[in-house]
Scaffold this motif. Structure first.
Motif, PDB file in Angstrom:
ATOM      1  N   ALA A   1       0.828  -1.209   0.000  1.00 20.65           N
ATOM      2  CA  ALA A   1       0.000   0.000   0.000  1.00 20.65           C
ATOM      3  C   ALA A   1       0.862   1.259   0.000  1.00 20.65           C
ATOM      4  N   LEU A   2       1.897   1.276   0.824  1.00 18.49           N
ATOM      5  CA  LEU A   2       2.771   2.447   0.901  1.00 18.49           C
ATOM      6  C   LEU A   2       3.624   2.593  -0.354  1.00 18.49           C
ATOM      7  N   ALA A   3       3.856   1.493  -1.065  1.00 19.88           N
ATOM      8  CA  ALA A   3       4.624   1.555  -2.312  1.00 19.88           C
ATOM      9  C   ALA A   3       3.768   1.984  -3.491  1.00 19.88           C
ATOM     10  N   ASP A   4       2.458   2.016  -3.305  1.00 23.14           N
ATOM     11  CA  ASP A   4       1.539   2.444  -4.357  1.00 23.14           C
ATOM     12  C   ASP A   4       1.529   3.980  -4.413  1.00 23.14           C
ATOM     13  N   SER A   5       2.157   4.538  -5.418  1.00 25.19           N
ATOM     14  CA  SER A   5       2.284   6.001  -5.510  1.00 25.19           C
ATOM     15  C   SER A   5       0.933   6.689  -5.636  1.00 25.19           C
ATOM     16  N   ASP A   6      -0.015   6.046  -6.306  1.00 26.91           N
ATOM     17  CA  ASP A   6      -1.342   6.656  -6.458  1.00 26.91           C
ATOM     18  C   ASP A   6      -2.065   6.735  -5.115  1.00 26.91           C
ATOM     19  N   PHE A   7      -1.908   5.692  -4.296  1.00 22.81           N
ATOM     20  CA  PHE A   7      -2.535   5.689  -2.968  1.00 22.81           C
ATOM     21  C   PHE A   7      -1.915   6.763  -2.086  1.00 22.81           C
ATOM     22  N   VAL A   8      -0.600   6.881  -2.114  1.00 20.34           N
ATOM     23  CA  VAL A   8       0.087   7.907  -1.315  1.00 20.34           C
ATOM     24  C   VAL A   8      -0.284   9.302  -1.813  1.00 20.34           C
ATOM     25  N   THR A   9      -0.374   9.468  -3.132  1.00 21.07           N
ATOM     26  CA  THR A   9      -0.753  10.761  -3.696  1.00 21.07           C
ATOM     27  C   THR A   9      -2.160  11.159  -3.282  1.00 21.07           C
ATOM     28  N   SER A  10      -3.039  10.172  -3.139  1.00 21.02           N
ATOM     29  CA  SER A  10      -4.411  10.473  -2.732  1.00 21.02           C
ATOM     30  C   SER A  10      -4.447  11.089  -1.333  1.00 21.02           C
ATOM     31  N   PHE A  11      -3.525  10.688  -0.462  1.00 19.91           N
ATOM     32  CA  PHE A  11      -3.433  11.299   0.862  1.00 19.91           C
ATOM     33  C   PHE A  11      -3.038  12.768   0.750  1.00 19.91           C
ATOM     34  N   GLY A  12      -2.040  13.042  -0.081  1.00 19.01           N
ATOM     35  CA  GLY A  12      -1.636  14.426  -0.278  1.00 19.01           C
ATOM     36  C   GLY A  12      -2.748  15.272  -0.859  1.00 19.01           C
ATOM     37  N   ARG A  13      -3.559  14.659  -1.716  1.00 16.68           N
ATOM     38  CA  ARG A  13      -4.678  15.378  -2.337  1.00 16.68           C
ATOM     39  C   ARG A  13      -5.727  15.771  -1.296  1.00 16.68           C
ATOM     40  N   VAL A  14      -6.088  14.841  -0.408  1.00 17.48           N
ATOM     41  CA  VAL A  14      -7.113  15.178   0.589  1.00 17.48           C
ATOM     42  C   VAL A  14      -6.560  16.109   1.661  1.00 17.48           C
ATOM     43  N   VAL A  15      -5.248  16.045   1.920  1.00 17.13           N
ATOM     44  CA  VAL A  15      -4.647  17.001   2.865  1.00 17.13           C
ATOM     45  C   VAL A  15      -4.724  18.407   2.297  1.00 17.13           C
ATOM     46  N   LEU A  16      -4.377  18.570   1.015  1.00 15.11           N
ATOM     47  CA  LEU A  16      -4.513  19.873   0.362  1.00 15.11           C
ATOM     48  C   LEU A  16      -5.959  20.323   0.364  1.00 15.11           C
ATOM     49  N   PHE A  17      -6.856  19.401   0.077  1.00 16.28           N
ATOM     50  CA  PHE A  17      -8.287  19.675   0.110  1.00 16.28           C
ATOM     51  C   PHE A  17      -8.703  20.210   1.481  1.00 16.28           C
ATOM     52  N   GLY A  18      -8.260  19.530   2.541  1.00 16.06           N
ATOM     53  CA  GLY A  18      -8.646  19.914   3.887  1.00 16.06           C
ATOM     54  C   GLY A  18      -8.045  21.222   4.331  1.00 16.06           C
ATOM     55  N   VAL A  19      -6.803  21.476   3.942  1.00 13.61           N
ATOM     56  CA  VAL A  19      -6.130  22.725   4.336  1.00 13.61           C
ATOM     57  C   VAL A  19      -6.883  23.933   3.800  1.00 13.61           C
ATOM     58  N   VAL A  20      -7.474  23.798   2.636  1.00 18.42           N
ATOM     59  CA  VAL A  20      -8.214  24.914   2.028  1.00 18.42           C
ATOM     60  C   VAL A  20      -9.686  24.879   2.411  1.00 18.42           C
ATOM     61  N   GLN A  21     -10.318  23.716   2.274  1.00 22.63           N
ATOM     62  CA  GLN A  21     -11.770  23.627   2.440  1.00 22.63           C
ATOM     63  C   GLN A  21     -12.231  23.758   3.881  1.00 22.63           C
ATOM     64  N   VAL A  22     -11.552  23.109   4.815  1.00 19.09           N
ATOM     65  CA  VAL A  22     -12.003  23.118   6.207  1.00 19.09           C
ATOM     66  C   VAL A  22     -12.013  24.524   6.804  1.00 19.09           C
ATOM     67  N   PRO A  23     -10.935  25.316   6.685  1.00 15.30           N
ATOM     68  CA  PRO A  23     -11.002  26.681   7.239  1.00 15.30           C
ATOM     69  C   PRO A  23     -12.087  27.539   6.602  1.00 15.30           C
ATOM     70  N   ILE A  24     -12.259  27.425   5.287  1.00 19.02           N
ATOM     71  CA  ILE A  24     -13.293  28.224   4.616  1.00 19.02           C
ATOM     72  C   ILE A  24     -14.669  27.818   5.099  1.00 19.02           C
ATOM     73  N   MET A  25     -14.921  26.513   5.162  1.00 22.06           N
ATOM     74  CA  MET A  25     -16.221  26.023   5.602  1.00 22.06           C
ATOM     75  C   MET A  25     -16.518  26.425   7.045  1.00 22.06           C
ATOM     76  N   LEU A  26     -15.519  26.298   7.927  1.00 23.02           N
ATOM     77  CA  LEU A  26     -15.720  26.666   9.328  1.00 23.02           C
ATOM     78  C   LEU A  26     -15.901  28.179   9.482  1.00 23.02           C
ATOM     79  N   ALA A  27     -15.183  28.953   8.674  1.00 25.55           N
ATOM     80  CA  ALA A  27     -15.351  30.410   8.742  1.00 25.55           C
ATOM     81  C   ALA A  27     -16.773  30.807   8.359  1.00 25.55           C
ATOM     82  N   ILE A  28     -17.300  30.195   7.304  1.00 28.96           N
ATOM     83  CA  ILE A  28     -18.686  30.480   6.907  1.00 28.96           C
ATOM     84  C   ILE A  28     -19.648  30.066   8.017  1.00 28.96           C
ATOM     85  N   SER A  29     -19.407  28.898   8.622  1.00 29.53           N
ATOM     86  CA  SER A  29     -20.279  28.410   9.693  1.00 29.53           C
ATOM     87  C   SER A  29     -20.248  29.345  10.895  1.00 29.53           C
ATOM     88  N   VAL A  30     -19.056  29.818  11.253  1.00 27.63           N
ATOM     89  CA  VAL A  30     -18.921  30.716  12.409  1.00 27.63           C
ATOM     90  C   VAL A  30     -19.628  32.040  12.145  1.00 27.63           C
TER      91      VAL A  30
END
Length: 313
Positions: free
Chosen positions: A76-105
């Protein structure tokens, strides 16, 4: 013994009052469901991840399940696509979560301030997208994202603005848009409920000291609902790492979303398309560990910040 005393004694005997096992009877349903639907699947996934199904002989015979230890985790760790998917959702969360929480607040503070006329109606309006299943929400947004049928894209094209919301560089943020409006409502309700529980005397005292609405919100309301903010932050991070419905639905209308676009999609693809439940179990455990570690880091950072503020104060 009198008749009332006998009745009282019989009721106590029937209700189990004073017996050591009584509390356990009440918590037993929760314990059983917790063990069956949470602990059990985790243990099964751990055991399953330590084995692998391999063909016997030259591949013409049957297959056998062999103990392989941590080999599935290494795969699993040798699968570059699987590892890349983690980086993708981390980038997603870094941007989306603060914006979503700011709107909610902001929405929660506006509704709590009493400055919004018809706040009950607007609260329901904001919460309503959360009540819509994620699959249906993604289908509706997918219609608005397709250039051939989207009135939004066609309207922008008519004034000379050419956009493609399903392009490789924008499809992640199109998914973020769907997730944002699907989760703003529930987080707003949590924060608004916490604000409603605060004593109003604090606001009156602050107003007498000359504080305005913004100062009250930043100096009194937000610090006092810090536990609710922490709850919404951690739950949003967990939801980000488990992102599945929105990209899985939009995958059917664009080639820019692969079958392993997110970790959950990679797990689903390994178990269904790849038909390797052992590898998918290892991937699921890695995802669970990543979620646990990131959640603990957020909790640790929040507690350290709170302790620092208390010390400075």
């Amino acid at each position: 013994m009198s008749a009332p005393a006998l009745v009282t004694a019989s009721r106590r005997q029937w209700s189990g009052a004073g017996r050591w096992w009584t509390p356990y009877v009440f918590i037993a349903p929760f314990v059983v469901l917790f063990a069956v639907f949470l602990v059990g699947p985790i243990l099964i996934a751990i055991v399953n991840s330590l084995f692998s199904e391999q063909s016997s002989g030259l591949g013409f015979g049957g297959s056998e399940v062999l103990f392989v230890g941590l080999d599935n985790f290494a795969r699993a760790l040798a699968d570059s696509d699987f590892v890349t998917s983690f980086g993708r959702v981390v980038l997603f969360g870094v941007v989306q979560v603060p914006i979503m929480l700011a709107i909610s607040v902001v929405l929660a503070l506006l509704f709590d301030s009493g400055l919004v006329a018809g706040s009950r109606f607007f609260q329901l309006t904001v919460f309503l997208p959360y009540a819509v299943p994620g699959v249906i929400a993604a289908l509706l947004w997918g219609f608005l994202y397709q250039p051939s049928v989207s009135p939004i894209i066609q309207g922008l094209a008519s004034i000379g603005i050419d956009v493609n919301l399903l392009a490789p560089g924008t499809v992640l943020w199109s998914i973020a848009n769907v997730a944002t409006w699907s989760t703003v409502g529930i987080n707003m309700i949590i924060l608004f409920s916490a604000l409603q529980a605060l004593p109003r005397e604090l606001y009156e005292a602050a107003k007498l000291d000359g504080a305005g609405q913004i100062r009250i919100a930043l100096g009194i309301k937000l610090p006092m609902i810090a536990p609710a903010l922490l709850l919404t932050t951690v739950s949003s991070i967990i939801g980000t790492l488990q992102l599945f419905n929105e990209p899985q639905v939009l995958k059917s209308i664009t080639a820019n979303i692969s079958s392993d676009y997110t970790p959950n999609m990679a797990i689903y693809a390994a178990s269904t398309l790849g038909k390797d439940s052992h590898l998918s179990s290892a991937m699921a455990i890695l995802l669970g560990l990543a979620t646990l570690i990131i959640s603990l880091i957020v909790l640790k950072a929040t507690n350290r910040s709170s302790q620092k503020k208390a010390t400075d104060g």
